[in-house]
Motif scaffolding. Structure first.
Motif, PDB file in Angstrom:
ATOM      1  N   ALA A  12       0.831  -1.207   0.000  1.00 42.91           N
ATOM      2  CA  ALA A  12       0.000   0.000   0.000  1.00 42.91           C
ATOM      3  C   ALA A  12       0.870   1.262   0.000  1.00 42.91           C
ATOM      4  CB  ALA A  12      -0.951  -0.017   1.188  1.00 42.91           C
ATOM      5  N   SER A  13       2.008   1.218   0.704  1.00 44.07           N
ATOM      6  CA  SER A  13       2.927   2.355   0.690  1.00 44.07           C
ATOM      7  C   SER A  13       3.536   2.538  -0.706  1.00 44.07           C
ATOM      8  CB  SER A  13       4.070   2.131   1.695  1.00 44.07           C
ATOM      9  OG  SER A  13       3.579   1.930   2.998  1.00 44.07           O
ATOM     10  N   TYR A  14       3.891   1.441  -1.317  1.00 45.52           N
ATOM     11  CA  TYR A  14       4.497   1.413  -2.662  1.00 45.52           C
ATOM     12  C   TYR A  14       3.547   2.095  -3.672  1.00 45.52           C
ATOM     13  CZ  TYR A  14       7.039  -1.371  -6.398  1.00 45.52           C
ATOM     14  OH  TYR A  14       7.754  -1.820  -7.480  1.00 45.52           O
ATOM     15  N   ALA A  53      -3.800   1.384  12.783  1.00 41.63           N
ATOM     16  CA  ALA A  53      -2.482   0.761  12.948  1.00 41.63           C
ATOM     17  C   ALA A  53      -1.957   0.143  11.646  1.00 41.63           C
ATOM     18  CB  ALA A  53      -2.530  -0.285  14.070  1.00 41.63           C
ATOM     19  N   LEU A  54      -2.182   0.865  10.554  1.00 44.54           N
ATOM     20  CA  LEU A  54      -1.736   0.385   9.248  1.00 44.54           C
ATOM     21  C   LEU A  54      -0.978   1.496   8.525  1.00 44.54           C
ATOM     22  CD1 LEU A  54      -5.119  -1.256   8.136  1.00 44.54           C
ATOM     23  CD2 LEU A  54      -3.019  -2.520   8.636  1.00 44.54           C
ATOM     24  N   VAL A  55       0.103   1.117   7.841  1.00 48.12           N
ATOM     25  CA  VAL A  55       0.754   2.051   6.927  1.00 48.12           C
ATOM     26  C   VAL A  55       0.094   1.903   5.571  1.00 48.12           C
ATOM     27  CG1 VAL A  55       2.988   2.098   8.087  1.00 48.12           C
ATOM     28  CG2 VAL A  55       2.588   0.377   6.303  1.00 48.12           C
ATOM     29  N   PRO A  56       0.179   2.922   4.721  1.00 53.34           N
ATOM     30  CA  PRO A  56       0.829   4.212   4.929  1.00 53.34           C
ATOM     31  C   PRO A  56      -0.108   5.230   5.571  1.00 53.34           C
ATOM     32  CG  PRO A  56       0.025   4.082   2.684  1.00 53.34           C
ATOM     33  CD  PRO A  56      -0.318   2.771   3.338  1.00 53.34           C
ATOM     34  N   ASP A 167      -2.350   1.045 -12.536  1.00 51.99           N
ATOM     35  CA  ASP A 167      -0.960   0.591 -12.573  1.00 51.99           C
ATOM     36  C   ASP A 167      -0.275   0.783 -11.217  1.00 51.99           C
ATOM     37  OD1 ASP A 167      -0.815   0.047 -15.563  1.00 51.99           O
ATOM     38  OD2 ASP A 167      -1.459   2.132 -15.531  1.00 51.99           O
ATOM     39  N   CYS A 168      -0.666   1.838 -10.512  1.00 48.76           N
ATOM     40  CA  CYS A 168      -0.117   2.074  -9.160  1.00 48.76           C
ATOM     41  C   CYS A 168      -0.486   0.937  -8.212  1.00 48.76           C
ATOM     42  CB  CYS A 168      -0.631   3.387  -8.579  1.00 48.76           C
ATOM     43  SG  CYS A 168      -0.219   4.857  -9.530  1.00 48.76           S
ATOM     44  N   GLN A 205      11.809   4.448  -8.985  1.00 41.65           N
ATOM     45  CA  GLN A 205      12.213   5.114  -7.738  1.00 41.65           C
ATOM     46  C   GLN A 205      11.283   4.772  -6.572  1.00 41.65           C
ATOM     47  OE1 GLN A 205      12.409   9.155  -9.132  1.00 41.65           O
ATOM     48  NE2 GLN A 205      14.087   8.635 -10.525  1.00 41.65           N
ATOM     49  N   ALA A 206      10.118   4.216  -6.878  1.00 41.76           N
ATOM     50  CA  ALA A 206       9.175   3.825  -5.816  1.00 41.76           C
ATOM     51  C   ALA A 206       9.417   2.392  -5.340  1.00 41.76           C
ATOM     52  CB  ALA A 206       7.746   3.957  -6.327  1.00 41.76           C
TER      53      ALA A 206
END
Lengths: 215, 215
Positions: A12-14, A53-56, A167-168, A205-206
């Motif tokens: 999810a952060s990616y 309590a979850l990223v991002p 795509d993300c 870069q991600a």
């Protein structure tokens, strides 16, 4: 000032890193290590930012947002160009349905806390855990492959010839699939999109390996 | 002509029914029985509409959409009034983050096919299955209660004094929670919002018991 509270390997952060890069938004990474100290996301310093309590978590203009898809929608409204959701209402909904097929049907089942519940509460062994992870990825990817292979709006990317929100979501999920040894051969359309995406600096870069907190 | 392929007790179908009612969109229900014949959603007649084999599917203007949240976004763009996502980019993202906390963190874990995998592949018994269902609802509701109780944008509804997308997600999840005997006493804010929603015809008429395919 924009800060992304994230973990390098969190899918999810990616997603959000890719979107920030596509939009050209400069941001700082605040690393939240999901395994250190039993999980830094469970400590009060983090749960006061996000009770889930979850990223991002995205901090922007003094405000906080949780949930990666909400962040992508926010970034797309705040920085409209290039658009992550181009087209008319139906085209935009199509991009969202592809994103949600990953966000709702694959990723949540393989979340760290779910895997921990399987192991600690249901006494599932390592082989069963791997089979579980692979099962939900394969089920989702089989349907996505069928959907995208037949889709006349597909181009080099999920929709058209520029990356969109879909795509993300797809690229981090494929990264995860490879990490858990899912055979990607049955998904040639997904792999072609992956190659197109990973040729772009915004995606490169991600990548988890490029993050300051990469192990 | 608008058709919703749905199952009366499906939480994701229930969300879309509420949104259609709020927007005042007339639609037909095409019932897909998730338990008959091993699951009508798994039959070719349905999987040709949605390869993911999940309800709901929305047919509108000769086009098909999967994923309930994509449908709500679509309906909100096509029929802007009353808005399901009022406010600025941040306010809209906040409504979406509440929706996604349910769509991604609670609902997918308690989906029929997940419960079937637990039972048939992991040999989980009935008591363990119920504990699993309740665990993810309680975890999500505890965080949502904390988030909403502290939220200055909350009104009679999740955000403000008119229903938004977040309420379309919350009410079906509370219906599910009650169905699985989750004690709702620890969530007074969620229950107050539930009471406000269920007093509105749009919510009342979307209730599972009011559907043509209700058992």
């Amino acid at each position: 000032m924009t800060t992304l509270y994230s973990y390098f390997r969190s899918s999810a952060s990616y997603r959000v890193r890719i979107a920030l890069n596509i939009k050209g938004v400069a941001y700082e990474t605040a690393a939240v290590h999901l395994l250190n100290q039993g999980g830094e996301q469970l400590l009060p310093a983090f749960t006061q930012l996000n009770p889930h309590a979850l990223v991002p978590v995205l901090a922007d203009q003094g405000k906080l947002l949780t949930q990666s898809m909400a962040m992508l929608e926010y970034l797309d409204e705040r920085y409209p160009t290039p658009s992550l959701l181009p087209g008319d209402a139906f085209a935009r909904a199509h991009i969202r349905e592809l994103s949600l097929a990953i966000a709702c049907e694959i990723h949540p089942l393989n979340n760290l806390r779910v895997l921990r519940y399987l192991k600690h509460t249901l006494a599932v062994d390592e082989a069963q855990k791997t089979a579980w992870i692979q099962h939900w990825i394969k089920l989702g990817f089989t349907a996505l492959e069928q959907q995208l292979a037949a889709d006349t709006t597909r181009g080099h990317f999920c929709v058209g010839d520029a990356p969109t929100m879909a795509d993300c979501f797809l690229i981090p999920q494929i990264f995860n699939a490879r990490r858990f040894d899912v055979d990607m051969a049955p998904y040639p359309t997904l792999c072609a999109i992956e190659a197109a995406c990973n040729a772009l600096p915004a995606f490169e870069q991600a990548h988890p390996a490029q993050q300051p907190d990469a192990a």
